[in-house]
Design a protein around this motif. Structure first.
Motif, mmCIF file in Angstrom:
data_model
loop_
_atom_site.group_PDB
_atom_site.id
_atom_site.type_symbol
_atom_site.label_atom_id
_atom_site.label_comp_id
_atom_site.label_asym_id
_atom_site.label_seq_id
_atom_site.Cartn_x
_atom_site.Cartn_y
_atom_site.Cartn_z
ATOM 1 N N ARG A 146 -6.012 -8.760 1.486
ATOM 2 C CA ARG A 146 -4.731 -9.238 0.971
ATOM 3 C C ARG A 146 -4.102 -10.203 1.975
ATOM 4 N NH1 ARG A 146 -2.696 -6.544 -3.491
ATOM 5 N NH2 ARG A 146 -3.774 -4.604 -4.047
ATOM 6 N N ASP A 176 -1.987 -3.758 6.606
ATOM 7 C CA ASP A 176 -2.328 -2.673 5.698
ATOM 8 C C ASP A 176 -2.847 -3.283 4.401
ATOM 9 O OD1 ASP A 176 -2.548 -0.505 4.045
ATOM 10 O OD2 ASP A 176 -0.476 0.187 4.281
ATOM 11 N N ASP A 177 -4.144 -3.271 4.221
ATOM 12 C CA ASP A 177 -4.733 -3.949 3.076
ATOM 13 C C ASP A 177 -4.469 -3.211 1.763
ATOM 14 O OD1 ASP A 177 -6.240 -6.313 2.382
ATOM 15 O OD2 ASP A 177 -7.853 -4.963 1.763
ATOM 16 N N ASP A 178 -3.962 -1.991 1.831
ATOM 17 C CA ASP A 178 -3.662 -1.238 0.616
ATOM 18 C C ASP A 178 -2.226 -1.445 0.145
ATOM 19 O OD1 ASP A 178 -6.221 -0.115 0.498
ATOM 20 O OD2 ASP A 178 -5.667 1.460 1.920
#
Length: 355
Positions: A146, A176-178
């Motif tokens: 992201r 934080d890719d989530d």
């Protein structure tokens, strides 16, 4: 506190001011090294006598938009004497100092409304402030980290006085890719060129000392026959304190090789313009600058220049020029990977001052 390996997109907020890098004094050594990397031909930059003859009259400050409102001053203009520092070098240092926000940059999408409010001379010291003006999440694609766009306001000070203002927009990855930050700020558009507002920035100099006026019909395109190669890319990065990892480390690059800092291409483009616009004294603005493709060490660059508009400005004129840059490169077997014209990598509208 900004971590040493950041900031990442999801660590930023609108209105946040980034820590400032150390100020830099432009001395003869810095100027000479920059000249060796780009080879521009501005007499006001190269020759002490010419520079003094042209610039020894008092300089009038000017501004536009938020610059005019925030930095208007009633103080009398201070006479500026000595040799002019290259406006290209000033911009390279300003951009480098602004990379406190873009150490993790994937790419820089654009520069917008660059205004050089006052000339910078050899011996002046530059310091830059960086403030987050807007955030917009990038489109998410499966299998790709992201990312998001960060619009920043940049103000560079010379000896404590505002000298350069502009906006630029790096794209940064998330930590934080989530997470889904949910930012959707309007990052604005470039808008139409208002050459008159840039003409106000042209210093009150003696342009007659630079020779006869250049005859360049509007909308005419001049192709510079002199091509040039990108060399010493990491030298320019280190000289300008550019912190972006993608310009230093091939493993950080989205390409198989290290990505060249786009300002290096602009520096060579300004050098090309100084060849096709005799008597060019300085640059007072960039209306827009888009890097339309990547650049790599060893690329052979060519430039073509189209006069968009011209306006009287004090004793000289303001030239708005669209500069297009093209890169030719070879594969590992020495075969060209692009056509005869090369791949377009730069679309830059610059405002230059000349007789």
């Amino acid at each position: 506190m900004i971590p040493l390996d950041g900031p990442f997109y999801d660590q930023l907020s609108v209105g946040q001011e980034l820590p400032r890098q150390p100020s830099v004094t432009i001395d003869d050594g810095v100027a000479a090294l920059y000249q060796s990397l780009v080879g521009e031909r501005l007499a006001t930059v190269l020759d002490d006598r010419v520079s003094r003859a042209v610039t020894s009259t008092p300089v009038r400050r000017a501004g536009q938009g938020f610059v005019q409102q925030e930095y208007r001053t009633s103080a009398r203009p201070t006479p500026r004497v000595g040799r002019l520092a290259s406006p290209g070098l000033v911009m390279q240092l300003s951009i480098g100092q602004s990379t406190t926000v873009s150490r993790r940059a994937i790419a820089n999408l654009f520069y917008r409304d660059v205004r050089l409010l006052r000339p910078v001379m050899i011996g002046d010291s530059l310091e830059t402030s960086v403030t987050v003006a807007g955030l917009a999440d990038g489109s998410h694609q499966p299998g790709r980290e992201r990312r998001g766009k960060v619009l920043i306001d940049v103000v560079t000070y010379a000896n404590g006085e505002p000298a350069v203002v502009y906006q630029r927009c790096p794209m940064l990855p998330q930590l934080d890719d989530d997470a889904v930050p949910g930012h959707a700020d309007d990052l604005g558009t470039t808008g139409d060129l208002d050459l008159g507002s840039y003409a106000e920035l042209v210093p009150d100099w003696d342009f007659a000392a630079l020779g006869l006026p250049t005859e360049w019909p509007a909308n005419e395109t001049i192709t510079d026959p002199t091509r040039d190669v990108i060399a010493g890319a990491t030298t320019l990065v280190r000289l300008t304190h550019n912190l972006a990892m993608v310009h230093r480390d091939a493993e950080e690059s989205p390409y198989p090789q290290r990505l060249v800092y786009g300002g290096h291409v602009v520096g060579l483009a300004q050098a090309s313009l100084s060849r096709v616009l005799p008597g060019m004294a300085t640059v007072v603005g960039w209306h827009q600058c888009d890097h339309t493709g990547p650049a790599f060490e060893g690329d052979l660059l060519s430039f073509r220049h189209t006069l968009v508009d011209v306006a009287p400005a004090r004793t000289g004129r303001a030239f708005a020029v669209q500069v297009e840059g093209f890169a030719q490169r070879q594969d590992t077997e020495g075969l060209p990977t692009t056509g005869s014209d090369g791949t377009k990598i730069l679309d830059w509208t610059v405002i230059a001052a000349a007789p």
